[in-house]
Design an enzyme around this catalytic site. Structure first.
Site, short mmCIF file in Angstrom:
data_model
loop_
_atom_site.label_atom_id
_atom_site.label_comp_id
_atom_site.label_asym_id
_atom_site.label_seq_id
_atom_site.Cartn_x
_atom_site.Cartn_y
_atom_site.Cartn_z
N PHE A 111 0.80 -1.23 0.00
CA PHE A 111 0.00 0.00 0.00
C PHE A 111 0.82 1.28 0.00
O PHE A 111 0.31 2.34 -0.33
CB PHE A 111 -0.95 0.02 1.21
CG PHE A 111 -0.26 0.32 2.52
CD1 PHE A 111 0.14 1.61 2.84
CD2 PHE A 111 0.04 -0.70 3.42
CE1 PHE A 111 0.79 1.88 4.05
CE2 PHE A 111 0.69 -0.44 4.62
CZ PHE A 111 1.07 0.85 4.93
N ASN A 112 2.09 1.21 0.39
CA ASN A 112 2.77 2.47 0.75
C ASN A 112 3.20 3.33 -0.45
O ASN A 112 3.13 4.55 -0.39
CB ASN A 112 3.93 2.21 1.70
CG ASN A 112 4.99 1.29 1.14
OD1 ASN A 112 4.72 0.47 0.27
ND2 ASN A 112 6.20 1.45 1.61
N GLY A 185 6.05 -6.48 0.08
CA GLY A 185 5.15 -6.38 1.23
C GLY A 185 5.85 -6.82 2.50
O GLY A 185 7.07 -6.76 2.59
N SER A 186 5.06 -7.29 3.45
CA SER A 186 5.61 -7.62 4.77
C SER A 186 6.33 -8.97 4.75
O SER A 186 6.06 -9.82 3.91
CB SER A 186 4.48 -7.66 5.79
OG SER A 186 3.54 -8.65 5.39
N GLU A 207 10.49 -8.60 -1.88
CA GLU A 207 10.92 -7.27 -1.45
C GLU A 207 10.20 -6.98 -0.14
O GLU A 207 9.03 -6.58 -0.15
CB GLU A 207 10.56 -6.22 -2.52
CG GLU A 207 11.27 -6.43 -3.86
CD GLU A 207 12.72 -5.94 -3.84
OE1 GLU A 207 13.09 -5.17 -2.93
OE2 GLU A 207 13.47 -6.31 -4.76
N CYS A 241 9.54 1.62 3.06
CA CYS A 241 10.25 0.40 3.50
C CYS A 241 11.69 0.69 3.89
O CYS A 241 12.24 0.03 4.75
CB CYS A 241 10.20 -0.65 2.41
SG CYS A 241 10.79 -0.04 0.83
N GLU A 327 8.76 -3.50 12.93
CA GLU A 327 8.98 -2.41 11.98
C GLU A 327 7.95 -1.32 12.28
O GLU A 327 6.75 -1.61 12.39
CB GLU A 327 8.79 -2.95 10.56
CG GLU A 327 8.99 -1.91 9.48
CD GLU A 327 8.73 -2.49 8.07
OE1 GLU A 327 8.17 -3.60 7.96
OE2 GLU A 327 9.07 -1.81 7.09
P1 NAD Z 1 1.29 -6.74 3.20
O1 NAD Z 1 2.30 -7.85 3.26
O2 NAD Z 1 0.27 -6.67 4.24
O3 NAD Z 1 0.52 -6.75 1.80
C1 NAD Z 1 1.19 -6.84 0.55
C2 NAD Z 1 0.28 -7.56 -0.45
O4 NAD Z 1 0.03 -8.87 0.01
C3 NAD Z 1 -1.08 -6.90 -0.67
O5 NAD Z 1 -1.34 -6.85 -2.06
C4 NAD Z 1 -2.04 -7.83 0.04
O6 NAD Z 1 -3.29 -7.91 -0.60
C5 NAD Z 1 -1.35 -9.17 -0.01
N1 NAD Z 1 -1.66 -10.00 1.17
C6 NAD Z 1 -1.88 -9.58 2.45
N2 NAD Z 1 -2.11 -10.64 3.24
C7 NAD Z 1 -2.02 -11.75 2.48
C8 NAD Z 1 -2.18 -13.14 2.72
N3 NAD Z 1 -2.45 -13.61 3.94
N4 NAD Z 1 -2.03 -13.99 1.69
C9 NAD Z 1 -1.74 -13.54 0.46
N5 NAD Z 1 -1.61 -12.22 0.17
C10 NAD Z 1 -1.74 -11.34 1.16
O7 NAD Z 1 2.19 -5.41 3.15
P2 NAD Z 1 1.70 -3.89 3.25
O8 NAD Z 1 1.16 -3.65 4.62
O9 NAD Z 1 0.87 -3.51 2.09
O10 NAD Z 1 3.09 -3.13 3.08
C11 NAD Z 1 3.95 -2.85 4.13
C12 NAD Z 1 5.12 -3.79 4.19
O11 NAD Z 1 5.75 -3.87 2.94
C13 NAD Z 1 6.20 -3.30 5.14
O12 NAD Z 1 6.72 -4.40 5.86
C14 NAD Z 1 7.24 -2.72 4.22
O13 NAD Z 1 8.55 -2.69 4.76
C15 NAD Z 1 7.16 -3.64 3.07
N6 NAD Z 1 7.63 -2.98 1.86
C16 NAD Z 1 8.79 -3.40 1.30
C17 NAD Z 1 9.27 -2.76 0.17
C18 NAD Z 1 10.53 -3.17 -0.49
O14 NAD Z 1 10.77 -2.70 -1.60
N7 NAD Z 1 11.34 -4.03 0.07
C19 NAD Z 1 8.56 -1.69 -0.37
C20 NAD Z 1 7.38 -1.30 0.24
C21 NAD Z 1 6.92 -1.96 1.34
#
Ligand code: NAD
Length: 450
Positions: A111-112, A185-186, A207, A241, A327
Site C-alpha cells: 500500500f505504501n 510487502g511484509s 521485497e 520500506c 517495523e
Molecule cells: P502486506 O504484506 O500486508 O501486503 C502486501 C500484499 O500482500 C497486498 O497486495 C495484500 O493484498 C497481499 N496479502 C496480504 N495478506 C495476504 C495473505 N495472507 N495472503 C496472500 N496475500 C496477502 O504489506 P503492506 O502492509 O501492504 O506493506 C507494508 C510492508 O511492505 C512493510 O513491511 C514494508 O517494509 C514492506 N515494503 C517493502 C518494500 C521493499 O521494496 N522491500 C517496499 C514497500 C513496502
C-alpha cells in the site's frame, strides 16, 4: 483468474512478447499512459495517502516515467546475447548467455507506494518480454482503481491484466502456476508467498521490510544529518520500506542531534496540508500503541479521524521497548544511544539483517568498519533513502528483508532467465574426451586441468 492466465500462457507461447520491437512499443505506450494520466494518478495518491503533488510525482509516477525512459535507451544492449571465448576445453566453439523471458509472471504490491511498486516491476517484466498479472494493494482503493483502468482498458488481457482484491484473492492467485512471482510487502506475507511458490518451484523475488537503523557517530555533520534523516523518515509519513526506523546516536551528541532534528521538524514538517496520512485505522491504532508517553520528547497533537500523526520523537528508548519489537512504518522516530562503534556493531549483528542501513560519520575508519561488518540490503553513508535515486543500483533485501533485486538492468535480469549454451563447429572434432582411455590421455588431461 485461471482463464486470464491461460490466455496469457497462449499469448506467450505465440512468441509475440519476445521481439525488441514489441517490448519497446509496450513500454512507450505505458510511458504515454503515465504522462497522459499523471494528474489522475496523483489525485488517487492524494485521496489514499494524502500525498502532495511533489511527493506523488517524485516518488511514484515520475519515478516510473524516468525508469521507462532509462529502459527504452538500454533495452537493446540488455537483450544482446553475451559471448565468451577462450575455453581450452571448447576448441572451435563459442559460449553464450542469451537472456530469455521467464513467461507468465505475477506482481503483488503493497500500500505504501501503491503505484510505483507495481509499475516498476511491471516495467522490468515487459522489458524482459513476459506477460503479467498485477495485484495491487486493496488498502489504497483509488490507486488500485486507476491502475486497473490504465492497464485493463489499454492492454489486452492476454498480455497484461490487473486483478483487484484482498488477501483472499491473492491466496487464490497463489494457487496458480506462474513462471515468476514478484512480491513487495511484509515479511509475514512474504513467507506465505514463498511457501505457495514452492509447490511449482516458481522463482520468487521478495521485497520485504524490517527495522532499518540509522547510526550517527560523534564526528557527523549534525545539521545535514538532521535534514536528511527527517526527509527520509517523514516522506509518506514514515510509510517507506527503507525509511530510517530508528536513530542510534553517540551518547555525547544526542542532545545536539535532538535539537537539530527538532529545528528541522519545526521548519519543514508541521504543515498538515502536505504531511501524509496513515493508510488505515488499524495501522493508526497500531502506531499509537507503539508510543510510550513517558518517552515522548516531541509530538504534534494527533487527529485520529484524519489518521494524521505528525513527526513524533521518542527518547531514552531501549531495545526492550515495544517500539523496538517491530517495523514501525510510521512517523515515529525512537532515539537510542551508544558509547562505542564496537557496541553498535555487536548489537546489530545480533538482529535480523535490515533492508537498509544508514551511517552519518565523517570518520573514514568508522565508515569502513560498519560497511565491512554489517550486512543489509542497501544503504547510504551520510544520506538516507536516496540510494534509490539511481537505476544503476540493484534494490533488494537480504535475509529477513527479502531476496532478489530490481531497478534498471536488475529488473530486466530478474524477469529473464539467463539461457547458457555453446555453439561448436563440426569441421574438426578433438577426440580426447572419448573412450578408450589410456595412461597417455590421463597424463594430458592432468596437464590441462590445473
Ligand atoms: P502486506 O504484506 O500486508 O501486503 C502486501 C500484499 O500482500 C497486498 O497486495 C495484500 O493484498 C497481499 N496479502 C496480504 N495478506 C495476504 C495473505 N495472507 N495472503 C496472500 N496475500 C496477502 O504489506 P503492506 O502492509 O501492504 O506493506 C507494508 C510492508 O511492505 C512493510 O513491511 C514494508 O517494509 C514492506 N515494503 C517493502 C518494500 C521493499 O521494496 N522491500 C517496499 C514497500 C513496502
Amino acid at each position: 483468474m485461471e482463464k486470464i492466465l491461460e490466455s496469457q500462457r497462449q499469448f506467450f507461447a505465440s512468441d509475440a512478447t519476445k521481439s525488441y520491437a514489441f517490448r519497446i512499443a509496450q513500454l512507450k505506450k505505458l510511458k504515454q499512459l503515465l504522462i497522459q494520466h499523471q494528474q489522475a494518478i496523483m489525485d488517487a495518491l492524494y485521496a489514499d495517502l494524502h500525498k502532495g503533488p511533489f511527493e506523488a510525482y517524485t516518488t511514484e509516477v515520475g519515478f516510473n516515467i524516468r525508469s521507462i525512459g532509462h529502459t527504452l535507451t538500454q533495452l537493446k544492449k540488455w537483450m544482446q546475447p553475451k559471448r565468451y571465448k577462450g575455453e581450452i576445453f571448447l576448441p572451435f566453439a563459442n559460449a553464450y548467455v542469451q537472456p530469455e523471458p521467464k513467461g507468465n509472471v505475477l506482481l503483488i504490491g503493497p500500500f505504501n507506494y501503491p503505484f510505483q511498486l507495481v509499475i516498476e516491476p511491471l516495467i522490468g517484466a515487459i522489458a524482459a518480454g513476459n506477460t503479467a498479472i498485477i495485484k495491487p494493494s486493496e488498502f489504497t482503493p483509488k490507486t488500485e482503481a486507476i491502475i486497473e483502468k490504465l492497464i485493463n482498458e489499454n492492454f489486452d488481457a492476454s498480455y497484461l491484466y490487473v486483478i483487484k482484491g484482498d488477501a483472499k484473492v491473492t491466496s487464490e492467485l497463489l494457487k496458480l502456476r506462474f513462471d515468476h512471482i514478484f512480491f513487495t510487502g511484509s515479511t509475514k506475507v512474504g513467507q506465505i508467498v514463498y511457501e505457495a511458490a514452492a509447490k511449482f518451484l516458481t522463482p520468487v523475488t521478495l521485497e520485504l521490510g524490517g527495522k532499518s537503523p540509522t547510526i550517527i557517530d560523534e564526528t557527523a555533520n549534525l545539521k545535514v544529518a538532521a535534514e536528511r534523516i527527517a526527509f527520509a523518515k517523514f516522506t509518506n509519513a514514515g510509510q517507506t520500506c527503507i525509511a530510517p526506523d530508528y536513530v542510534y546516536v553517540h551518547a555525547t551528541i544526542k542532545d545536539a542531534f535532538l535539537k537539530a532534528f527538532q529545528d528541522v521538524i519545526q521548519k519543514r514538517y508541521l504543515n498538515k496540508q502536505t504531511f501524509g496520512r496513515i493508510v488505515s485505522d488499524r495501522h493508526y491504532q497500531r502506531l499509537l500503541g507503539l508510543i510510550d508517553a513517558k518517552k515522548v520528547v516531541f509530538q504534534p497533537k494527533p487527529i485520529p479521524e484524519e489518521r494524521y500523526m505528525g513527526p513524533t520523537i521518542l527518547s531514552q528508548v531501549t531495545w526492550q521497548d515495544k517500539v523496538m519489537q517491530e517495523e514501525i512504518f510510521g512517523p515515529i522516530l525512537p532515539i537510542l544511544t551508544f558509547n562505542t562503534i564496537d557496541e553498535v556493531i555487536q548489537t546489530l549483528k545480533g538482529k535480523e539483517k535490515p533492508l537498509a542501513l544508514y551511517l552519518f560519520s565523517e570518520n573514514k575508519q568508522t565508515q569502513k568498519r560498519v560497511w565491512s561488518s554489517l550486512s543489509f540490503g542497501n544503504g547510504a553513508i551520510n544520506d538516507a533513502l536516496m540510494q534509490v535515486a539511481t537505476s544503476q543500483l540493484p534494490f533488494g533485501g537480504v535475509g529477513q528483508s527479502g531476496f532478489g533485486s530490481y531497478h534498471g538492468v536488475h529488473s530486466f535480469q530478474t524477469f529473464s532467465h539467463q539461457k547458457a549454451y555453446i555453439k561448436k563447429s563440426t569441421k574438426i572434432d578433438v577426440p580426447i574426451a572419448y573412450p578408450p582411455y589410456d595412461e597417455m590421455k590421463l597424463k594430458v588431461i592432468k596437464k590441462l586441468m590445473k
